[in-house]
Design a protein around this motif. Structure first.
Motif, short mmCIF file in Angstrom:
data_model
loop_
_atom_site.label_atom_id
_atom_site.label_comp_id
_atom_site.label_asym_id
_atom_site.label_seq_id
_atom_site.Cartn_x
_atom_site.Cartn_y
_atom_site.Cartn_z
N ARG A 42 -9.61 2.54 8.34
CA ARG A 42 -10.97 3.38 8.31
C ARG A 42 -11.93 2.25 7.42
O ARG A 42 -11.59 1.44 6.42
CB ARG A 42 -11.09 4.66 7.72
N PRO A 43 -13.21 2.40 7.64
CA PRO A 43 -13.88 1.20 7.04
C PRO A 43 -14.11 1.43 5.38
O PRO A 43 -14.36 0.27 4.74
CB PRO A 43 -15.24 1.46 7.59
N LEU A 44 -13.91 2.49 4.94
CA LEU A 44 -14.02 2.77 3.52
C LEU A 44 -12.57 2.60 2.94
O LEU A 44 -12.33 3.18 1.75
CB LEU A 44 -14.53 4.36 2.99
N ASN A 45 -11.54 1.93 3.81
CA ASN A 45 -10.20 1.57 3.04
C ASN A 45 -10.55 0.10 2.96
O ASN A 45 -11.18 -0.69 3.60
CB ASN A 45 -9.30 1.53 4.05
N MET A 46 -10.31 -0.52 1.63
CA MET A 46 -10.18 -1.76 1.19
C MET A 46 -9.04 -2.30 0.99
O MET A 46 -8.40 -2.24 -0.43
CB MET A 46 -11.14 -1.87 -0.12
N PRO A 47 -8.28 -2.86 1.78
CA PRO A 47 -6.85 -3.35 1.64
C PRO A 47 -6.91 -4.87 0.90
O PRO A 47 -7.81 -5.45 1.44
CB PRO A 47 -6.29 -3.32 3.10
N MET A 48 -6.15 -5.09 -0.07
CA MET A 48 -6.12 -6.16 -0.67
C MET A 48 -5.12 -7.12 0.18
O MET A 48 -4.09 -6.90 0.37
CB MET A 48 -5.66 -6.01 -2.30
N TRP A 49 -5.74 -8.43 0.44
CA TRP A 49 -4.79 -9.59 0.85
C TRP A 49 -4.85 -10.59 -0.14
O TRP A 49 -5.60 -11.13 -0.53
CB TRP A 49 -5.61 -10.14 2.16
N GLY A 50 -3.55 -10.76 -0.65
CA GLY A 50 -3.32 -11.72 -1.76
C GLY A 50 -3.87 -11.62 -3.12
O GLY A 50 -3.88 -12.39 -4.15
N GLY A 51 -4.34 -10.28 -3.44
CA GLY A 51 -5.07 -10.04 -4.47
C GLY A 51 -4.22 -9.23 -5.56
O GLY A 51 -4.37 -8.04 -6.11
N MET A 52 -2.92 -9.80 -5.72
CA MET A 52 -2.04 -8.96 -6.49
C MET A 52 -2.54 -8.77 -8.25
O MET A 52 -3.01 -9.70 -8.64
CB MET A 52 -0.62 -9.76 -6.67
N GLY A 53 -2.49 -7.48 -8.33
CA GLY A 53 -2.72 -7.21 -9.80
C GLY A 53 -4.46 -6.62 -9.73
O GLY A 53 -4.82 -6.30 -10.87
N LYS A 193 -14.48 -6.87 3.65
CA LYS A 193 -15.67 -6.91 2.55
C LYS A 193 -16.89 -6.45 3.29
O LYS A 193 -17.33 -5.41 2.71
CB LYS A 193 -15.84 -8.15 1.80
N ASP A 194 -17.29 -6.85 4.28
CA ASP A 194 -18.56 -6.72 4.86
C ASP A 194 -18.42 -5.21 5.65
O ASP A 194 -19.32 -4.46 5.31
CB ASP A 194 -18.83 -7.65 6.04
#
Length: 204
Positions: A42-53, A193-194
């Motif tokens: 869903r658009p209001l999920n923000m999965p992190m790619w490579g942003g450990m921590g 992000k967008d």
């Protein structure tokens, strides 16, 4: 120590069931991303790619910027161990709309399932048999509402707390070590992000 019996994918599905536009979800890199995506991209999920921590810090910033929204961070023990200081910052800011859920399988899943510091130590210098307790760390940092979930009988209350309890709250959930299929969200960070900004603010 009781062996973990909770499965991460069904658990995350329960946590995110019927998510509406009031719920902003930040997923930690790797397995937590696949979990939230399998539950429904869903658009209001923000999965992190490579942003450990990064997830807890991002969740804190969102919670402060969007006080009328519920912010839920779902991440793993390896990620949380990398950013323990963010828990102290959460405690100083005390956002009442922030919930943090750490899925702890006691493994660094993205690099070969090596034991994390939360795994019981059987061959260390003290041979204490106890690993790092992230819920105790969170409480020590100043987050008053912390807890550990191990049993299926605790899941219904876990879901209620993560979705509605006054924050900041921290829940450590002991989950099984499983080899699961990847269910990947879009892999373009700029697009994610967008997409998130558009859904949240009405513009990219």
């Amino acid at each position: 120590m009781t062996k973990a019996t909770l499965q991460r994918r069904p658990l995350v599905k329960q946590i995110l069931a019927n998510a509406d536009d009031n719920l902003l979800v930040i997923g930690g890199l790797g397995s937590s991303n696949w979990d939230i995506t399998e539950a429904g991209d869903r658009p209001l999920n923000m999965p992190m790619w490579g942003g450990m921590g990064a997830p807890v810090g991002m969740g804190l910033g969102l919670a402060l910027a969007q006080p009328s929204r519920r912010v839920l961070v779902i991440t793993g023990d390896g990620d949380m161990l990398m950013s323990l200081g963010s828990l102290a910052t959460v405690a100083t800011q005390q956002p009442d709309n922030l919930a943090i859920c750490v899925l702890d399988n006691e493994k660094f899943g993205e690099t070969g399932n090596q034991a994390t510091h939360t795994s019981p130590r059987n061959n260390g210098p003290t041979d204490s048999g106890a690993g790092t307790d992230l819920a105790m760390v969170a409480r020590g940092c100043g987050i008053a509402d912390t807890g550990t979930v191990r049993e299926a009988s605790q899941v219904a209350q876990l879901v209620k707390d993560l979705r509605a309890a006054k924050g900041p709250i921290f829940r450590l959930v002991k989950v099984m070590v499983e080899k699961l299929e990847f269910v990947m969200p879009p892999q373009d960070g700029a697009h994610l992000k967008d997409r998130f900004r558009q859904a949240l603010l009405g513009h990219p």
